[in-house]
Motif scaffolding. Structure first.
Motif, mmCIF file in Angstrom:
data_model
loop_
_atom_site.group_PDB
_atom_site.id
_atom_site.type_symbol
_atom_site.label_atom_id
_atom_site.label_comp_id
_atom_site.label_asym_id
_atom_site.label_seq_id
_atom_site.Cartn_x
_atom_site.Cartn_y
_atom_site.Cartn_z
ATOM 1 N N ILE A 105 0.710 -0.878 0.446
ATOM 2 C CA ILE A 105 0.375 -0.170 0.437
ATOM 3 C C ILE A 105 0.876 1.842 0.228
ATOM 4 C CG2 ILE A 105 -1.827 0.944 1.802
ATOM 5 C CD1 ILE A 105 -2.233 -1.286 2.215
ATOM 6 N N ASN A 106 1.599 1.325 0.862
ATOM 7 C CA ASN A 106 2.843 2.570 0.457
ATOM 8 C C ASN A 106 3.301 3.154 -0.696
ATOM 9 O OD1 ASN A 106 2.555 2.810 3.938
ATOM 10 N ND2 ASN A 106 3.411 1.380 4.271
ATOM 11 N N TYR A 107 4.383 1.216 -0.702
ATOM 12 C CA TYR A 107 4.606 1.704 -2.035
ATOM 13 C C TYR A 107 3.815 2.252 -3.382
ATOM 14 C CZ TYR A 107 8.455 1.432 -6.231
ATOM 15 O OH TYR A 107 9.136 1.595 -6.434
ATOM 16 N N THR A 108 2.107 1.642 -3.149
ATOM 17 C CA THR A 108 1.136 2.729 -4.245
ATOM 18 C C THR A 108 1.141 3.797 -3.958
ATOM 19 O OG1 THR A 108 0.007 -0.111 -4.205
ATOM 20 C CG2 THR A 108 -0.758 2.104 -4.896
ATOM 21 N N VAL A 141 -8.771 0.966 -0.714
ATOM 22 C CA VAL A 141 -7.169 -0.308 0.351
ATOM 23 C C VAL A 141 -7.944 0.391 1.372
ATOM 24 C CG1 VAL A 141 -5.015 0.248 0.307
ATOM 25 C CG2 VAL A 141 -6.050 -0.089 -2.225
ATOM 26 N N GLU A 142 -8.119 1.868 2.227
ATOM 27 C CA GLU A 142 -8.306 2.462 3.235
ATOM 28 C C GLU A 142 -9.717 1.032 3.794
ATOM 29 O OE1 GLU A 142 -7.820 5.864 3.708
ATOM 30 O OE2 GLU A 142 -5.798 6.210 2.970
ATOM 31 N N ARG A 143 -10.572 1.074 3.413
ATOM 32 C CA ARG A 143 -11.315 -0.258 3.795
ATOM 33 C C ARG A 143 -11.172 -1.190 3.914
ATOM 34 N NH1 ARG A 143 -14.672 3.733 0.574
ATOM 35 N NH2 ARG A 143 -14.990 3.098 -1.569
ATOM 36 N N PHE A 144 -10.675 -1.372 3.245
ATOM 37 C CA PHE A 144 -9.577 -2.995 3.024
ATOM 38 C C PHE A 144 -9.309 -3.124 4.208
ATOM 39 C CE2 PHE A 144 -10.522 -4.127 -1.127
ATOM 40 C CZ PHE A 144 -11.741 -5.229 -1.168
ATOM 41 N N MET A 145 -8.300 -1.879 4.672
ATOM 42 C CA MET A 145 -7.592 -2.393 6.374
ATOM 43 C C MET A 145 -8.251 -2.264 7.240
ATOM 44 S SD MET A 145 -4.557 -2.544 5.228
ATOM 45 C CE MET A 145 -3.838 -1.732 6.998
ATOM 46 N N PHE A 162 -8.591 -7.924 -5.207
ATOM 47 C CA PHE A 162 -8.780 -6.646 -4.972
ATOM 48 C C PHE A 162 -7.576 -5.989 -6.177
ATOM 49 C CE2 PHE A 162 -8.765 -2.116 -4.636
ATOM 50 C CZ PHE A 162 -9.935 -1.850 -5.373
ATOM 51 N N LEU A 163 -6.728 -6.045 -5.099
ATOM 52 C CA LEU A 163 -5.452 -5.646 -5.672
ATOM 53 C C LEU A 163 -4.548 -5.905 -7.097
ATOM 54 C CD1 LEU A 163 -3.634 -5.769 -1.915
ATOM 55 C CD2 LEU A 163 -4.945 -3.724 -3.201
#
Ligand SMILES: [Fe+2]
Ligand SMILES: [Fe+2]
Length: 188
Positions: A105-108, A141-145, A162-163
């Motif tokens: 996620i950070n690299y995305t 992604v935040e919802r997934f987290m 999803f990713l």
């Protein structure tokens, strides 16, 4: 069945074959069953590989957007995605899964930022729409987290799918739309 369970079953089968070979040779060194089982044992790695095909994504030349720095980012994203999929698939420790997911996620986010700056620098006409796609993905992604924090490992199947789908479709679709123009304008 996840890869960890497949590995355990594979190890158990190999162990049983070895014991059977050993017992066969105890009765006679010419025991044909033992010799046959040696052949079976030699073939098991090939069979295992066929059964245990991973979900690893390979970089393909057709994914190239023609700009080296962005291609390198996309390659790194695919590698981090594979790393995360392995952590999930083998049900590694919670710490390992979380670290692999955070790295991805950070690299995305880092990549989106870099890509948007480059598009801005070269006056890309569809920048607003492209940025909106990035923003929407980060929101998802935040919802997934949140889901992961709530449900733990069992939420990862959905996240992983999803990713993988989103990243490959985005790289191979929306990102490629800027290829020609940015290459013409000398983006590197
Ligand atoms: Fe991209
Ligand atoms: Fe993009």
């Amino acid at each position: 069945m996840n890869s960890r369970n497949k590995s355990l079953i594979y190890a158990a089968i190999v162990g049983l074959i070895i014991v059977a070979i050993f017992l066969g040779f105890l009765s006679s060194i010419t025991n044909p069953i033992s010799w046959l089982l040696i052949v079976v044992l030699a073939l098991t790695p090939v069979l295992y590989e066929k059964v245990n095909k991973t979900n690893e994504i390979q970089w393909k030349e057709e994914y190239s957007v023609g700009i080296e720095s962005l291609d390198n980012d996309h390659k790194k994203l695919i590698s981090l995605l594979n790393h995360f999929t392995t952590a999930y698939d083998y049900a590694m420790s919670e710490e390992f899964e979380r670290e692999a997911l955070n790295d991805l996620i950070n690299y995305t986010k880092y990549h989106f930022d870099r890509e948007e700056k480059l598009l801005e620098q070269h006056d890309y006409p569809n920048l607003v729409a492209h940025k909106a796609q990035h923003k929407q993905m980060i929101k998802q992604v935040e919802r997934f987290m949140d889901l992961y924090n709530e449900k733990g490992h069992e939420a990862l199947n959905e996240i992983s799918e999803f990713l993988a789908n989103w990243l490959i479709n985005h790289i191979n679709g929306t990102d490629k739309e800027y290829s020609e123009l940015l290459s013409q304008r000398g983006a590197k």
